[in-house]
Design a protein around this motif. Structure first.
Motif, PDB file in Angstrom:
ATOM      1  N   PRO A  38       6.904   1.523  -5.111  1.00 39.62           N
ATOM      2  CA  PRO A  38       8.182   1.130  -4.716  1.00 39.62           C
ATOM      3  C   PRO A  38       8.434   2.169  -3.416  1.00 39.62           C
ATOM      4  O   PRO A  38       9.112   2.904  -3.512  1.00 39.62           O
ATOM      5  N   ILE A  39       8.112   0.912  -2.035  1.00 41.84           N
ATOM      6  CA  ILE A  39       8.654   2.608  -0.860  1.00 41.84           C
ATOM      7  C   ILE A  39       9.990   1.714  -0.588  1.00 41.84           C
ATOM      8  O   ILE A  39      10.538   0.258  -0.364  1.00 41.84           O
ATOM      9  N   ALA A  40      11.126   2.144   0.463  1.00 44.08           N
ATOM     10  CA  ALA A  40      11.889   1.463   0.527  1.00 44.08           C
ATOM     11  C   ALA A  40      11.806   0.430   1.493  1.00 44.08           C
ATOM     12  O   ALA A  40      12.978  -0.561   0.771  1.00 44.08           O
ATOM     13  N   THR A  41      10.831   0.199   2.266  1.00 50.75           N
ATOM     14  CA  THR A  41      10.773  -0.672   3.464  1.00 50.75           C
ATOM     15  C   THR A  41      11.105  -2.006   2.074  1.00 50.75           C
ATOM     16  O   THR A  41      11.523  -3.134   2.816  1.00 50.75           O
TER      17      THR A  41
END
Ligand code: FES
Ligand code: FES
Lengths: 163, 781
Positions: free
Chosen positions: B703-706
């Motif tokens: 999972p990444i921030a965006t």
């Protein structure tokens, strides 16, 4: 055959002149030669962002850059973000205030990435901050408090979903 | 006694070092004379090793040694690693040899260790070690492995069965005979890898004529490592010291004991020099324990109103190539099964099998997210079939708020009943329904649909059995300068234990938080401990600190009463100063009392007092406090591309009394994101020959921030009656229900297409197929 090169550069405001092996990447140079272990290695293939440092003000993945390529440049690591007297930068303070770190392993890269981003974008939106750290992986925080800290460091504390 | 810190959003005492780059993780530590190591690992999923040729590697300048198993003392040549969690039901408790003996069973298994002046030289040399393999048939899919004619993951073993487990209570046959409806669900669960941002790492130094062996390891469980390594090496535990420094995330897999924790000490002992080994990310993908496939087939017996009468079924659990961690992962997939629901009868069996893939052990939540997903699948099915609202069907099935303590019908290993201590599951649901704007969702969905957009909402509820015993300990010690030292065995991987324990201690002693410091996770500094797993440290270590601090306070008051010639009842404490109420000049500090209790040669020790203003406690919670929560995910699915966007995510969580709500929120939000990653991104892919295919962060998605939604968290505080602080664990309650919530939301969005999701992570390609084809997803491992 070991090939070395003589380089001089500035790291956290101090001049450094030394001999480096040509295959040594900048992160290993900082960590091993200069003992600046605040710069972390999370993947060594350019995706996690933990190794991010500022090279002439730009956020750069130090695992993807050779030490020789930093010749003549001005490098800032996480150790160089606080003031000389130890006063934390507003972003570092905001990280504490908003619980934007847990294990702290991604934190140096987050701080350096955001330091460069906020300098160029002093009034970002939540979305823009998320874009700015989309190349930094954090396994602990879920990113939300990091975004909150970045916005707080600009003086704008509004963030969706925070309660 | 004042309460200033318990329950307050205190800023963390760990942070000043971590935001300035002054943390000290394993790889930051350098010892004089230290050498660096690189492992040579199997490139085959299953093979016999014909020969290993390390001559070229040994000849490389700067290389100190290359060790294969045969190069270690003979006593280790036929000694597999010690099973850390033996259990009678383990049919094949197989552990690996720390370096492969004659057979390798997964890609990444350690074969040799190269030790050199620098990491760079060691890497060069590792590339020169030639291993001659004779390939053997590999089994990769757990659904194949369970079959009688499947290839054997270990040559010469009778079959691939690690264990056959079963959890059963109540009258299942009757439940199914009486049911108005019986529904069957089949699904495949897959949770991926650890991916703490810091990989594993070990430094070992052996000083046989001094203090013995010291191991610095990025571990969650230094005492387990001490026990295990001492047993393997045949050493006295008192001469094996294990230290966990700052650790960059754990999430479960760092709780185990790994081959490197034995091999690096053996190399250090042989060379008489400290040796450091740091795992790189590629190694992490293939050798740090993962949590891969489980295939579930479950049936629910339901009455006409949608109430569960019974659950039965069968699970196949992929344990990978070895059993590095007993049966803790598969067991925790079964025992929490009824979840928040009053299920009168249950009978679920599980086959735990070997495959030729990386060994498996718990990842955040262990098997609990799997158990929660399984129950939530059944509940979702009931709702769909009986046309019930997602919230309503849960209300009908919860253990009622007045039903605590609730006896699930299951038993612990010691035969005692598994009980939920306290909770209010419907109360939690009400809170999240409110927080998520659930009531207005139908309108949002209709509006979006009118624009051709597909929104969905998913509800998920869970319990979490937290705080597993038997203990964690703490010493609280006042120093002569008045500072208070807490020592504990409990290791931290970023949770903020230093802050949490200091908060508990500060209130109990009435000292300022700034005057407390914590020293943890060093077996040389604190004699016994268990480890940081299963949301247990707050419950166990805080209780011990609370109790030890109380004893210190009592002792201080006794001595102060003598010194001030007052009675204990007339004393009050403020900020480390003990005074006589109403007589301002009559006072003494904790520091002065500590000094009085630690006299030097010839000095008097107060009569009737033991030396030192300190106390040690191993007091613990009486049972396993049950945390609980309900989550609601709202998603949008692009029916053209199959892309899922989580729009908003809401959590109502109950972990009893919160010591530091800011840190609890941190655990919840981080945990939710891990669960969303499981639902949408994290898949470890092996090909049919057992070759891992996506060992980098370009292809294995985290999972990444965006991609993450805003996550709103609210709390309900149902105190635990099991411990004096009323607390329950909070480390995994975000992760456990999250995957189920997201999957339910996707199905809800795609209701017009009758999409049923039968595996996660859910990929856009699969969703497109489902939308086009209608019906249910199937995936090969
Ligand atoms: S270590 Fe450089 S991007 Fe991950
Ligand atoms: S704080 Fe642990 S990875 Fe970000």
């Amino acid at each position: 055959m070991k090939h070395t090169h003589r380089i001089s550069l500035t790291v956290n405001g101090r001049p450094v002149e030394t001999e480096v092996e040509d295959r040594l990447h900048l992160a290993d140079f900082l960590r091993r030669e200069l003992k600046l272990t605040g710069t972390h290695l999370g993947c060594e293939h350019g995706v996690c962002g933990a190794c991010t440092v500022l090279v002439d003000g730009r956020a750069v993945r130090s695992c993807l850059m050779l030490a020789v390529q930093a010749r003549g440049s001005d490098v800032t690591t996480v150790e160089g973000l606080a003031a000389e007297d130890g006063t934390l930068s507003p972003l570092q303070e905001a990280f504490r205030e908003h619980h934007a770190l847990q294990c702290g392993f991604c934190t140096p890269g987050m701080l350096t990435s955001l330091t460069a981003f906020l300098r160029d974008n002093p009034a970002p939106t939540d979305r823009e901050v998320r874009e700015a750290i989309s190349g930094n992986i954090c396994r602990c925080t879920g990113y939300q408090p990091i975004v909150a800290a970045a916005l707080a460091a600009t003086g704008d504390e509004a963030i969706e979903g925070e309660n | 006694m004042g309460v200033r810190y318990f329950g307050a959003e205190v800023r963390r005492v760990e942070d000043p070092r971590l935001v300035t780059g002054k943390g000290r993780y394993v790889d930051d530590i350098e010892l004089p004379g230290m050498l660096e190591a690189v492992m040579v690992r199997s490139t085959e999923a299953h093979a016999r090793i014909r020969s290993i040729d390390a001559a070229a590697a040994r000849a490389l300048p700067g290389v100190h040694a290359v060790f294969t198993l045969q190069d270690f003392p003979a006593e280790y040549h036929d000694r597999p690693m010690v099973q850390p969690y033996p259990a009678p039901v383990l049919l094949q408790p197989t552990t690996q040899h720390p370096l492969a003996r004659d057979e390798v069973c997964f890609v990444g298994q350690a074969i040799a260790i190269v030790v050199a002046e620098t990491r760079h030289i060691a890497e060069d040399a590792a590339g020169l070690v030639a291993v001659d393999y004779e390939p053997l048939p590999a089994v990769v899919d757990c659904r194949e492995a369970v079959k009688t004619d499947a290839p054997l993951a270990h040559a010469g073993s009778p079959d691939n069965i690690v264990a056959r487990l079963r959890v059963a209570f109540g009258e299942v046959e009757t439940a199914f005979a009486d049911a108005a409806h019986v529904f069957e669900e089949r699904f495949l669960q897959h949770r991926g890898g650890c991916h703490a941002m810091e990989c594993r790492g070990v430094i070992a130094e052996d000083r046989p004529l001094h203090d013995g062996l010291t191991i610095v390891s990025a571990t969650q469980c230094p005492y387990l490592v001490r026990r295990n390594v001492a047993a393997y090496l045949g050493r006295d535990e008192g001469r094996v010291r294990v230290v966990a420094p700052d650790v960059g995330g754990g999430f479960g897999p760092k709780a185990g004991v790994y081959a490197e924790e034995i091999v690096v000490p053996l190399a250090a002992a042989a060379l008489g020099r400290p040796v450091k080994w740091i795992e790189d990310r590629r190694e992490h993908f293939v050798t740090t324990n993962t949590q891969r496939d489980q295939e579930w087939t479950l049936e629910a017996a339901v009455d006409a109103d949608g109430k569960l009468l019974g659950v039965r079924g069968r699970v196949i659990h992929d344990n990978g190539a070895f059993v590095p961690y007993g049966l803790l992962l598969p067991m925790t997939s079964l025992t929490p099964l009824p979840g928040p629901y009053a299920v009168p009868a249950l009978d679920v069996a599980m086959d735990v099998v070997f495959t030729n893939t990386a060994p498996n052990s718990p990842i955040r939540g262990a098997g609990r997210p799997n158990a929660a997903f399984a129950m939530e699948r059944l509940i979702a099915r009931v709702a769909r079939e009986l046309d019930l609202d997602q919230a309503e069907v849960r209300r009908r099935n919860y253990v009622p708020a007045d039903g605590f303590p609730y006896d699930t019908g299951q038993k612990f290993r010691d035969g005692s009943a598994i009980k939920y201590d306290s909770g209010d599951f419907e109360g939690c649901l009400d809170k999240v329904v409110e927080l998520s704007g659930y009531a207005g969702f139908a309108e949002r969905q209709a509006e979006a649909r009118a624009e051709g957009r597909y929104l969905g909402i998913g509800v998920s509820s869970c319990i979490e059995d937290t705080g597993v015993g038997p203990y964690e300990g703490a010493t609280v010690r006042v120093q002569p300068d008045g500072k208070v030292q807490i020592q504990t065995g409990a290791a931290s991987q970023g949770q903020g234990h230093e802050t949490m324990l200091a908060q508990v201690c500060a209130d109990r002693l009435d000292v300022a938080l700034e005057d407390i410091y914590v020293r943890a996770a060093d077996t040389g500094a604190f004699p016994q401990g268990v480890g940081t797993i299963g949301s247990r440290v707050a419950v166990n270590a805080s209780t011990a600190v609370f109790d030890a601090a109380e004893s210190v306070r009592d002792k201080a008051l006794q001595l102060a009463a003598e010194r001030l010639e007052a009675s204990v009842e007339d004393l009050e404490v403020e900020d480390g100063v003990i005074g006589v109420a109403g007589v301002p000049e009559m006072k003494v500090t904790y520091g002065e009392l500590a000094k009085q209790l630690a006299p030097m040669a010839g000095g008097p020790l107060p009569k009737g007092f033991s030396p030192g203003l300190e106390a040690t406690s191993y007091r613990t919670s009486e049972g396993m406090p049950t945390a609980s929560g309900s989550n609601i995910a709202e998603v949008e699915v692009d029916i053209g591309t199959g892309e899922v966007r989580v729009l908003r995510y809401s959590v109502a969580h109950d972990c009893g009394k919160m010591i530091n709500p800011m840190m609890v929120d941190g655990q919840i939000v981080g945990g939710v994101v891990h669960g969303i990653g499981n639902a949408l991104f994290e898949r470890l892919v092996y090909d049919e020959a057992g070759q891992p295919l996506n060992n980098n962060y370009g292809e294995y998605l985290l999972p990444i921030a965006t991609e993450m939604p805003p996550i709103a968290v609210t709390h309900q505080e149902t105190p635990s009656p099991f411990n004096p602080l009323g607390i329950k664990g909070a480390g995994e309650g975000g992760t456990i229900p999250a995957t189920a919530a997201v999957v339910a939301a996707i199905e809800n969005a795609l209701e017009p297409f009758d999409v049923v999701i039968r595996s996660y992570p859910v990929s856009p390609e699969e969703l497109c197929d489902l939308i086009e084809g209608g019906g249910a997803s199937e995936r090969s491992a």
